[in-house]
Structures are given as structure tokens and as C-alpha cells.
Design a protein around this motif. Structure first.
Motif, PDB file in Angstrom:
ATOM      1  N   ARG A   1       0.959  -1.294   0.336  1.00  0.00           N
ATOM      2  CA  ARG A   1      -0.661  -0.366  -0.372  1.00  0.00           C
ATOM      3  C   ARG A   1       0.945   1.065  -0.023  1.00  0.00           C
ATOM      4  O   ARG A   1       0.548   2.256   0.836  1.00  0.00           O
ATOM      5  CB  ARG A   1      -0.886   0.246   1.486  1.00  0.00           C
ATOM      6  CG  ARG A   1      -1.688  -0.955   1.079  1.00  0.00           C
ATOM      7  CD  ARG A   1      -3.369  -1.094   2.697  1.00  0.00           C
ATOM      8  NE  ARG A   1      -3.524  -2.401   2.311  1.00  0.00           N
ATOM      9  CZ  ARG A   1      -4.323  -3.283   3.576  1.00  0.00           C
ATOM     10  NH1 ARG A   1      -4.712  -2.038   4.337  1.00  0.00           N
ATOM     11  NH2 ARG A   1      -4.111  -4.597   3.357  1.00  0.00           N
TER      12      ARG A   1
ATOM     13  N   ARG B   1      -0.376   4.198  -4.479  1.00  0.00           N
ATOM     14  CA  ARG B   1      -1.603   4.065  -4.987  1.00  0.00           C
ATOM     15  C   ARG B   1      -2.258   4.465  -6.643  1.00  0.00           C
ATOM     16  O   ARG B   1      -1.550   4.666  -7.655  1.00  0.00           O
ATOM     17  CB  ARG B   1      -2.184   6.055  -4.515  1.00  0.00           C
ATOM     18  CG  ARG B   1      -1.583   5.988  -2.865  1.00  0.00           C
ATOM     19  CD  ARG B   1      -1.351   7.530  -2.607  1.00  0.00           C
ATOM     20  NE  ARG B   1      -3.073   8.499  -2.113  1.00  0.00           N
ATOM     21  CZ  ARG B   1      -3.631   7.197  -0.900  1.00  0.00           C
ATOM     22  NH1 ARG B   1      -2.858   7.002  -0.583  1.00  0.00           N
ATOM     23  NH2 ARG B   1      -4.605   8.288  -1.371  1.00  0.00           N
TER      24      ARG B   1
ATOM     25  N   HIS C   1      -8.658   1.362   1.605  1.00  0.00           N
ATOM     26  CA  HIS C   1      -7.016   2.092   0.639  1.00  0.00           C
ATOM     27  C   HIS C   1      -7.838   2.096  -0.241  1.00  0.00           C
ATOM     28  O   HIS C   1      -7.042   3.694  -0.586  1.00  0.00           O
ATOM     29  CB  HIS C   1      -5.660   1.763   1.001  1.00  0.00           C
ATOM     30  CG  HIS C   1      -4.737   1.997   0.224  1.00  0.00           C
ATOM     31  ND1 HIS C   1      -4.209   1.751  -0.752  1.00  0.00           N
ATOM     32  CD2 HIS C   1      -4.045   2.446   1.340  1.00  0.00           C
ATOM     33  CE1 HIS C   1      -3.031   1.888  -0.907  1.00  0.00           C
ATOM     34  NE2 HIS C   1      -2.942   3.301   0.312  1.00  0.00           N
TER      35      HIS C   1
ATOM     36  N   ASP D   1      -9.136   5.580  -0.684  1.00  0.00           N
ATOM     37  CA  ASP D   1      -8.789   6.822  -0.769  1.00  0.00           C
ATOM     38  C   ASP D   1      -8.514   6.911  -1.874  1.00  0.00           C
ATOM     39  O   ASP D   1      -8.087   7.794  -2.366  1.00  0.00           O
ATOM     40  CB  ASP D   1      -8.314   6.313   0.822  1.00  0.00           C
ATOM     41  CG  ASP D   1      -7.423   7.836   1.178  1.00  0.00           C
ATOM     42  OD1 ASP D   1      -8.743   8.457   1.470  1.00  0.00           O
ATOM     43  OD2 ASP D   1      -6.463   8.432   0.725  1.00  0.00           O
TER      44      ASP D   1
ATOM     45  N   GLY E   1      -3.488   9.035   1.750  1.00  0.00           N
ATOM     46  CA  GLY E   1      -3.863   8.579   3.240  1.00  0.00           C
ATOM     47  C   GLY E   1      -2.490   8.723   4.113  1.00  0.00           C
ATOM     48  O   GLY E   1      -1.823   7.584   5.327  1.00  0.00           O
TER      49      GLY E   1
END
Length: 462
Positions: A85, A88, A146, A149, A279
Motif C-alpha cells: 500500500r 497508489r 485504501h 481513498d 493516506g
């Protein structure tokens, strides 16, 4: 133009040894074995009924394998593709990376290109496999949260245009223009020849315009409105939106990932919740960049047009306009409308609109559930100015944020989108949908070379 489907995809590294790698290898081998007979079949248009059934059984068996693998390993898949993660990746980037890292899991770039060479009814339906991937990722609070977002990050094109827009207050993206007037950022749809019907290009441009509204400090309120039309039946009249371009859908030019998923998780989500904090848990303020939005409905808001109204802070409608969600006629799922409409209009009215095709005219007694203000068409300009002034008040932003926290928790939206991902992918290839869009394209006089025609008036009044 740079779109969410044209950026380079980072390559994921090799899988670490262990059960996850073994499961991925078993998936690849199982898909190769089961799909092998497809190579011996003619293209879908040339298949007999028996061959069609054989192909359907092959796809069903492969999809069961993919779903089983992802149900056990979706979190591992997402974390591998995003380097824990730290990357992106957008929807198209994520799907492309998955095709490289996990052979057989989702269609390759070449397979998708092959699909694009066919009209919708002649495709193998490989986008369904993308629907399986995103369903299983979005189901998960960690990986899915995630991704939700990430998809609220500003687009690269908006960031590239931002300085110029700040200086001039205007940008022309082609099918969408944005102009700063006072505190308002006026986003205008310019798909004039087809009544502002939505296509891949319009969706990509809308996201850029929404990003610019949110990023420009001089804008306090975003405004959506349709431009005057060039379509013969509506020439010179403003129209808000005719919904999805059914001719493009028939010709296979509506992308499942770039259109049907991206619009919900991209620009519509940004209008509702603002841009992400990328994030950062230490971001201040803890929420992203948000602004209130108003919509001015001239003529009609059909399908996707009505879906947009469900996230607006103020909806102004001309007295002779109407709203509709013709899901029953089109056969597809009307975005997140099924998630939001019942809260606004009540469960019974929502069913009448979505399942029964009921139109809501601006003068309807129940229109107040979806429309804030009905005005004479000649008074729309003034009403929009008043709405901008009203929504620019200092307390509006904080209060809309608190309303959204109560009305639509992000986890509930994520869970809805997980189920939507697969349900919509399957609907794209439903026999009834293929039949309906084919008949529409024939009625609208699609050119022999496959150029998308303007929607027939019947679409605008479906």
C-alpha cells in the motif's frame, strides 16, 4: 488527453515463496487448462448454440476459480500489487498490474484490446473477471478502504492544468468546460450532439473539472449544468444529461473500469467527500479538500444525470424538467442510486423509479424529495447565482461534512460498491441488455462504420 486508463502501470515484483505463490501458480495453471478449448471455437458471432453453451461453461468454471482464489487471497493480491500500500494505483492501473502479476486472474491488455474490436454482444465478457477482482478487494475494510481513498486523489491532468486555471479562471477540456465566476466553479457539459449522454471521454473530463474546482482556492462552490444543445429536437435549449450513451454501449465503447466503476469511485465520490488526504494519518485537517455542490437541471436528468443529483447539496430544476432512472428499460444497475435514493425519497418511491421507470416531474408533489427549488426556466441563471451565494456561507462546509458522516458512512459505500462491481459487470453482458442496446443503436441510425450516433429522442424520454 491523459486519462485514468492511459498512465503507465508499475510492475509488481515476484511473489514470495509460500502458500500464496503456490495458490497463484495453481490458479494460472487451472485457467490455462480450462480456457484452452476456447481457442478451438470460432468467434462468438460464428458459434452455434452448442458452442455458445460450451464457451459459457468454460467461463463459468474459470470465474469460479478466480473467485475462490480471491476470496482467500484478495488482501495479499492488493498488498503485492501496491507494494504494501505504498503505491497508489487507480482502477485501470491495478487491473493491468494484476494481469501481469497473476496470469489468468483478469484479462491482459491484449485481451481487452481484442474485446474493444467487437460490439458489446460479440465480446467474450472478460470485463466480468475485472468485476470479480474489484468485488473481492472492495469487500475488505483494509485493502478496499485504501483503494477508495486512492481513487479520490486528484488526477495528473488536473494538477498539470491547475496553475493555468488559477491564472485564467477558465479551461476547455472538450466535452466539459470549467469557469470561475465569483465564488462559483461552473462545470458545463458540452456533449451537445447527443444530449449530454455520458461516454468514456466525458467521464474522464468531468473528473478533471471536479478536481480543479476542489483544488482552486478561489472557488467556494461547484456548479453542474448542461450547455445549449445542437441536437435537432432540442437545438438551442439547455439539457442536463441523457444518461449513458447507449450507442457507445452497443458498440463496445463503454468501459466497465474506466466508466462504470471510475465515475462512482472517482469524480462522484470526490464531489461527495472531497479529495483524499493521500493516506496521511497526520494530515490537517484530517479530511480532504471538500466543497459544496449545486446542480441546475434544464430539460431532464436521465439515468446518470439523476445519479449526480443524489450527491448535490442543492438541486435547482426548471419547472418543465423531469428526472428519471430508466434502469428497468436499460437493464443495468443505475450506479449508486440504489444505495442513495431510498434514503432521500423513501423505499417505495425508490422502487417506483428504479424498478418501474417512474419519471419525477419538477411539478410532482414528491419532487421536493429530490429537488430543492423549482423555478421558471428563464429564472435559472439567477437561481444558480443565489445558490452559490447561499452555499458559500462559512458554516455550510462543516455542516455538510457532518451530514455525510451520518447519512453515508464510507464503509457502507465501500460495501455497496463491492457488490455493484460484479453485479454491473454481469449486467453489461445480460441478454436483455445486449438486445435493448442493439435495438436502440439501430433506431438511432448508427453509421455503418460504427460511429456513435446522437441519442434518438426516445432515449431522452425513456
Amino acid at each position: 488527453m491523459l486519462t485514468n486508463e492511459s498512465r503507465p502501470t508499475p510492475a509488481a515484483g515476484p511473489l514470495p515463496e509460500g502458500a500464496f505463490a503456490e495458490a497463484a501458480a495453481a490458479l494460472a495453471a487451472g485457467i490455462r487448462e480450462r480456457e484452452a478449448p476456447l481457442a478451438g471455437l470460432p468467434p462468438r458471432t460464428g458459434r452455434s448454440a452448442e458452442q455458445q453453451q460450451q464457451a459459457a461453461r468454460i467461463h463459468e468454471a474459470c470465474r469460479s476459480l478466480r473467485a475462490g482464489f480471491l476470496r482467500a487471497h484478495a488482501e495479499d493480491v492488493y498488498d503485492h500489487l501496491t507494494a504494501g500500500r505504498t503505491l497508489r494505483l487507480g482502477l485501470a492501473e491495478l487491473a493491468a498490474a494484476a494481469a501481469q502479476a497473476f496470469p489468468g486472474l483478469v484479462p491482459t491488455t491484449g485481451q481487452l484490446a481484442q474485446e474493444l474490436s467487437h460490439v458489446q454482444e460479440d465480446k467474450e465478457g472478460r470485463e466480468i473477471d475485472q468485476g470479480i477482482l474489484f468485488r473481492e478487494i472492495l469487500r475488505l475494510p483494509g485493502a478496499g478502504g485504501h483503494l477508495v481513498d486512492v481513487l479520490r486523489d486528484p488526477t495528473a491532468e488536473a494538477l498539470a492544468l491547475l496553475d493555468g486555471f488559477r491564472a485564467t479562471g477558465r479551461v476547455d477540456l472538450g466535452k466539459v468546460t470549467l469557469e470561475r465566476r465569483g465564488a462559483g466553479g461552473h462545470v458545463t457539459f458540452h456533449n451537445e450532439s447527443c444530449l449530454n449522454a455520458e461516454d468514456n471521454e466525458l467521464i474522464a473530463q468531468l473528473e478533471v473539472a471536479v478536481d480543479l474546482v476542489l483544488l482552486d482556492d478561489g472557488i467556494k462552490v461547484g456548479v453542474l449544468r448542461g450547455a445549449p444543445m445542437t441536437h435537432p429536437r432540442y437545438r438551442g435549449r439547455r439539457v442536463f444529461s441523457a444518461g449513458i450513451n447507449l450507442a457507445d454501449l452497443h458498440h463496445g465503447r463503454i468501459s466497465f473500469v474506466g466508466f462504470l466503476l471510475q465515475r462512482e469511485l472517482g469524480y462522484i465520490s470526490k464531489m461527495l467527500r472531497g479529495l483524499s488526504t493521500r493516506g496521511r494519518g497526520d494530515a490537517y485537517p484530517a479530511h480532504g479538500i471538500e466543497k459544496p455542490w449545486a446542480a441546475a437541471v434544464d430539460g431532464f436528468a436521465i439515468g446518470g444525470g439523476t445519479q449526480l443529483l443524489l450527491v448535490m447539496d442543492k438541486v435547482i430544476a426548471a419547472a418543465d424538467s423531469y428526472l428519471s432512472l430508466p434502469a428497468a428499460q436499460e437493464g443495468i444497475v443505475p450506479g449508486a442510486a440504489n444505495f442513495r435514493l431510498g434514503r432521500l425519497a423513501g423505499a417505495r418511491v425508490a422502487r417506483q423509479i428504479v424498478l418501474g421507470g417512474r419519471k419525477i416531474w419538477a411539478g410532482d408533489p414528491q419532487a421536493g424529495l429530490l429537488i430543492d427549488e423549482v423555478v421558471d426556466p428563464k429564472a435559472m441563471d439567477r437561481a444558480v447565482e443565489d445558490a452559490v451565494e447561499e452555499l458559500a456561507a462559512p458554516a455550510v462546509l462543516a455542516n455538510r461534512r457532518m451530514l455525510h458522516l451520518s447519512e453515508e458512512p464510507e464503509d457502507a459505500f465501500r460495501a455497496y460498491m463491492a457488490e455493484f462491481s460484479l453485479a454491473q459487470a454481469l449486467r453489461l453482458y445480460g441478454d436483455d441488455v445486449l438486445d435493448k442496446v442493439g435495438k436502440f443503436s439501430a433506431r438511432s441510425g448508427a453509421a455503418a462504420n460504427g460511429a456513435a450516433p446522437a441519442p434518438a429522442p426516445a432515449q431522452a424520454e425513456a
